[in-house]
Scaffold this motif. Structure first.
Motif, PDB file in Angstrom:
ATOM      1  N   THR A  87       1.216  -1.450   0.013  1.00 38.24           N
ATOM      2  CA  THR A  87       0.279  -0.049   0.024  1.00 38.24           C
ATOM      3  C   THR A  87       1.157   0.922   0.170  1.00 38.24           C
ATOM      4  N   VAL A 146       0.678   5.600  -0.990  1.00 37.49           N
ATOM      5  CA  VAL A 146      -0.038   6.741  -1.245  1.00 37.49           C
ATOM      6  C   VAL A 146       0.935   8.394  -1.633  1.00 37.49           C
ATOM      7  N   LYS A 187      -6.294   8.112   0.178  1.00 38.51           N
ATOM      8  CA  LYS A 187      -6.326   7.280   1.391  1.00 38.51           C
ATOM      9  C   LYS A 187      -7.862   6.097   1.301  1.00 38.51           C
ATOM     10  N   ASP A 224      -7.080   2.235   1.508  1.00 41.07           N
ATOM     11  CA  ASP A 224      -7.200   1.226   2.798  1.00 41.07           C
ATOM     12  C   ASP A 224      -8.178   0.527   2.989  1.00 41.07           C
ATOM     13  N   LEU A 280      -1.795   0.615   6.081  1.00 38.76           N
ATOM     14  CA  LEU A 280      -2.533   1.022   5.206  1.00 38.76           C
ATOM     15  C   LEU A 280      -1.138   2.153   4.391  1.00 38.76           C
ATOM     16  N   GLY A 281      -2.431   3.499   3.529  1.00 36.49           N
ATOM     17  CA  GLY A 281      -1.837   3.878   3.020  1.00 36.49           C
ATOM     18  C   GLY A 281      -0.502   5.028   3.666  1.00 36.49           C
ATOM     19  N   TYR A 282       0.466   5.332   3.732  1.00 36.54           N
ATOM     20  CA  TYR A 282       1.440   6.600   4.619  1.00 36.54           C
ATOM     21  C   TYR A 282       2.394   7.527   3.626  1.00 36.54           C
ATOM     22  N   ALA A 283       1.448   8.655   3.722  1.00 37.82           N
ATOM     23  CA  ALA A 283       2.238   9.451   3.291  1.00 37.82           C
ATOM     24  C   ALA A 283       2.294  10.960   4.341  1.00 37.82           C
ATOM     25  N   PRO A 284       3.102  11.880   4.055  1.00 42.94           N
ATOM     26  CA  PRO A 284       2.848  12.913   5.372  1.00 42.94           C
ATOM     27  C   PRO A 284       1.836  14.030   5.060  1.00 42.94           C
ATOM     28  N   TYR A 342      -1.270  12.792   4.365  1.00 41.73           N
ATOM     29  CA  TYR A 342      -2.501  12.239   3.861  1.00 41.73           C
ATOM     30  C   TYR A 342      -2.507  11.435   6.002  1.00 41.73           C
ATOM     31  N   ALA A 343      -1.594  10.736   6.395  1.00 44.39           N
ATOM     32  CA  ALA A 343      -1.380  10.176   7.735  1.00 44.39           C
ATOM     33  C   ALA A 343       0.575  10.595   8.340  1.00 44.39           C
ATOM     34  N   VAL A 395       2.805   8.616  10.403  1.00 45.27           N
ATOM     35  CA  VAL A 395       3.766   7.080  10.013  1.00 45.27           C
ATOM     36  C   VAL A 395       2.673   6.039  10.615  1.00 45.27           C
ATOM     37  N   TRP A 396       2.028   6.417  12.365  1.00 45.03           N
ATOM     38  CA  TRP A 396       1.305   5.218  12.662  1.00 45.03           C
ATOM     39  C   TRP A 396      -0.117   6.231  12.227  1.00 45.03           C
ATOM     40  N   ASP A 397      -0.824   5.140  11.208  1.00 48.25           N
ATOM     41  CA  ASP A 397      -2.433   5.859  11.119  1.00 48.25           C
ATOM     42  C   ASP A 397      -3.093   6.198  12.534  1.00 48.25           C
TER      43      ASP A 397
END
Lengths: 459, 459
Positions: free
Chosen positions: A334, A336, A407, A410, B430-434, B436-437, B439-441
């Motif tokens: 995953t 984004v 997102k 997800d 789960l998708g992570y990029a600054p 959007y979330a 680093v721990w969603d």
């Protein structure tokens, strides 16, 4: 007498492991020494493009936890600017060079946590004395680039080499700073983390921003003038520039491990078991961008350097080192990103991955909107699904859209994680209200289209 | 000779069923007649608050498909302004009154699709000749309210009675139009679709908008002056107002079914099997806001009137009527809404539902942010999870946050749908990029907190 944990590499994975181990074992039971060759612990490399663009004004905002916190709150002996140069598995020792003070230290360990991360890929042509050529992995890289952009003579043109996430994000950052930006990508298309039909939408958006995209083109050299880079050389001629940013991806930083006899997996990264232990090497653990992990869909080992995995893996290793029990369940790929307002999400396998793994599948692309069509701000959203035939099991998903798109991946990632079929997915009870979705959510529309495609095959 | 399908109620469920049946059976095989007592087919009732607020300027934007489309493209004999007044299951006939032209028609059927929807709850005190009291279920309700708000003397004050989704959305719509708004809720708190601790956040936001919230208070009557409503009467005295909007929820519209001998389920709505067939009554199907459905978590029948379920159920019924095979898999109670910028999502069971279903559980609330903390626009997000003990199985989730919050509930909804434990959820990719979330969603942080809470119990 206390046992001794040596952590090699003090970024996300290493420090997550160290602090989790500490939560479970106090200093009388476990001494922890962490060597980090850089100037910082636990910073957000993913945030660097936004610091370059100016969106994040201050470098220190990217630092998640400073060394002092680890020292005082976690009783971890953090040694910055110490590069581990050798690991002796028989004598249970590491050798580290003090990059600041000079000299060498030698420390014994009972347990070793290997978390050296990844190193940027740097082709031969990029090794140059000319100013103006930058990687963007460390905060110091970012600082050097920022200084270059601000110093006289002010750069007006930039070339970004490599069209992966970081390359695309850097191209956006530089155009936001007012530079003229060319992105050069060796492959037929940038953004190869999604299939070509989806990448085309991203490339369109990049061009819309004014970024010149030169795909199918390799950089083979640099030209310089007065000690400054003046052009990148390509088969189609030089591209004049005042600054070059390398976004060619990374490879696992395993030189030290190889020299010590720590075995690598087929991906070229360190092989670990489910608990993040290096199999066959006693009391050696590894986590983060230097390890490979199981792709849950293909069943193959993959190297996916990403902060979220590094944090999870480090945590798992640390819990186990601390005497607890935890496993890392693998990844499904995953990710984004965004190109200005265009959002991109992906999970699971692309068409080429699915084919390489031996799957037969259908792929469908569906168009929908982020909100109810009549609700202000509804924007187009494109969803692509890959489903195994004849089972209908979801294999991968990609989303490109202008708002509230990234997102949403997800939702698909959790469906994929659980092995859902596209048939099952059409029944999902997802949130509906006009500001947030059409009455058939884009995810449901995509699943229905995949079901229809499978039915059309007669399965 | 063609068989005959009569559809009673021409909104989402009925028309979805009719069009799916038509896709599989042409008119030589199946005649389709749809009776709708109102003026429209398939409109978005959920969009009415946004039309009232002015955000959606034109009523016709809320009409998904007009009757002409059904007539010409789907060969469905749509009869608007026809109210079905009787169903004779033995003679296989329906009787309908022509509300516009007058008179009565009698039509035979082989197959009956019952899709009468729901009727707004209207207490005795709301039956009045005074002007200025409005329901908000139909487009005509909405039009009447809009006219009232625009006519002289212009209303300045509004009372919304009932603090569910529609009530809250209407309170927001009216304050956006510049009225002084009081929301009166009988229960201790509005927004009882989430637990009280989460509802408190919503009430705080409503008060922040300037809405006066009077909870724990019942309206018992109306006062009027010159034929216009002038106040609502409560135990704490009258609340002066120029307009009253009823948002007291709906009940399944089953009078006709009851009279015909179609059995109801324990929720008071029509009981259907997995294929949306009324068990024990040959060739009678039902779907939409008039039926009950299985809650997959509690295992109990529930009545959750919502457009997304109505569309899915109608589609399932229509596929089956058409000779195909489809089942409705049940619901988990996912819903989203917003109060201006505050977003609310929920899925599964609230504490009171979980207790009523006999579950033992822990509940945890965690605070996080929508984006990486350093990324501009990062806003607080509160996630509540309920997990069964000792299994750790997710039972329900609620999210309240200032941006990018509501649709995150889908991630949790898919986890819940698949019966995941909170332990399993901590591993989700789960998708992570600054942008959007963190680093721990927020979803992962919440799952970890639930795991810790379970561990603290020693399980």
């Amino acid at each position: 007498m206390a046992q001794r944990l040596i952590v090699v590499g003090g970024d996300a994975a290493g420090m997550a492991a160290a602090s989790q181990a500490r939560r479970r074992r106090d200093r009388r039971d476990l001494e922890i020494v962490a060597f980090e060759r850089g100037h910082f612990t636990s910073y957000s490399a993913c945030g660097i493009p936004y610091w370059i663009s100016g969106l994040v004004p201050d470098r220190d905002q990217l630092i998640a936890r400073d060394p002092e916190t680890f020292r005082t709150d976690f009783d971890i002996d953090v040694r910055l600017r110490h590069e581990v140069t050798g690991i002796d598995l028989d004598r249970r020792e590491v050798v580290a060079r003090d990059l600041a003070g000079g000299g060498e230290v030698r420390e014994r360990f009972d347990t070793l946590m290997y978390a050296t991360g990844a190193v940027p890929i740097k082709p031969d042509w990029a090794h140059t004395d000319a100013g103006g050529v930058f990687g963007i992995q460390t905060l110091n890289d970012g600082a050097a680039l920022r200084d270059w952009l601000e110093a006289e003579p002010k750069p007006r043109r930039a070339v970004v080499v490599g069209g992966g996430y970081i390359g695309v994000e850097m191209a956006e950052a530089l155009i936001q700073r007012g530079l003229t930006v060319t992105l050069v990508e060796k492959a037929a298309q940038p953004m190869s983390t999604v299939d070509e039909d989806m990448a085309e939408l991203v490339v369109g958006a990049m061009r819309g921003l004014g970024i010149t995209v030169r795909a199918g083109l390799s950089v083979t050299g640099l030209e310089q003038r007065d000690g400054r880079v003046s052009a990148v050389v390509t088969a189609e001629g030089p591209i004049p520039t005042d600054v070059v940013v390398l976004g060619l991806g990374v490879r696992p930083n395993v030189a030290l491990a190889e020299a010590a006899g720590i075995p690598l997996g087929p991906s070229g990264a360190i092989r670990v078991d489910r608990r993040m232990r290096v199999p066959g090497v006693e009391d050696v653990w590894a986590a983060g961008d230097c390890v490979e992990c199981l792709h849950r869909v293909s069943g193959m080992p993959v190297h996916i350097p990403l902060g979220t995995h590094a944090n999870k893996q480090g945590r798992v290793a640390g819990i186990n080192i601390g005497g607890g029990y935890a496993t890392f369940a693998g990844v499904i790929g995953t990710a984004v990103t965004k190109v200005c307002e265009l959002e991109v999400g992906r999970t699971g396998l692309r068409e080429r991955d699915a084919a390489a793994a031996g799957f037969e599948f259908v792929s469908v692309i569906s168009e929908s909107t982020s909100r109810a069509g009549y609700y202000p701000g509804a924007r187009p959203m494109t969803v692509k699904l890959l489903a195994e035939k004849p089972s209908g099991r979801l294999l991968g998903a990609q989303i490109v859209g202008w708002s509230e798109a990234a997102k949403r991946i997800d939702t698909l990632a959790v469906a994929l994680w659980n092995g859902m079929t596209v048939d099952d997915m059409t029944a999902l009870d997802l949130g509906y209200a006009p500001p947030y979705a059409p009455v058939w959510d884009p995810v449901l529309i995509a699943a229905r289209k995949a079901v229809d495609a499978l039915a059309a095959l007669g399965r």
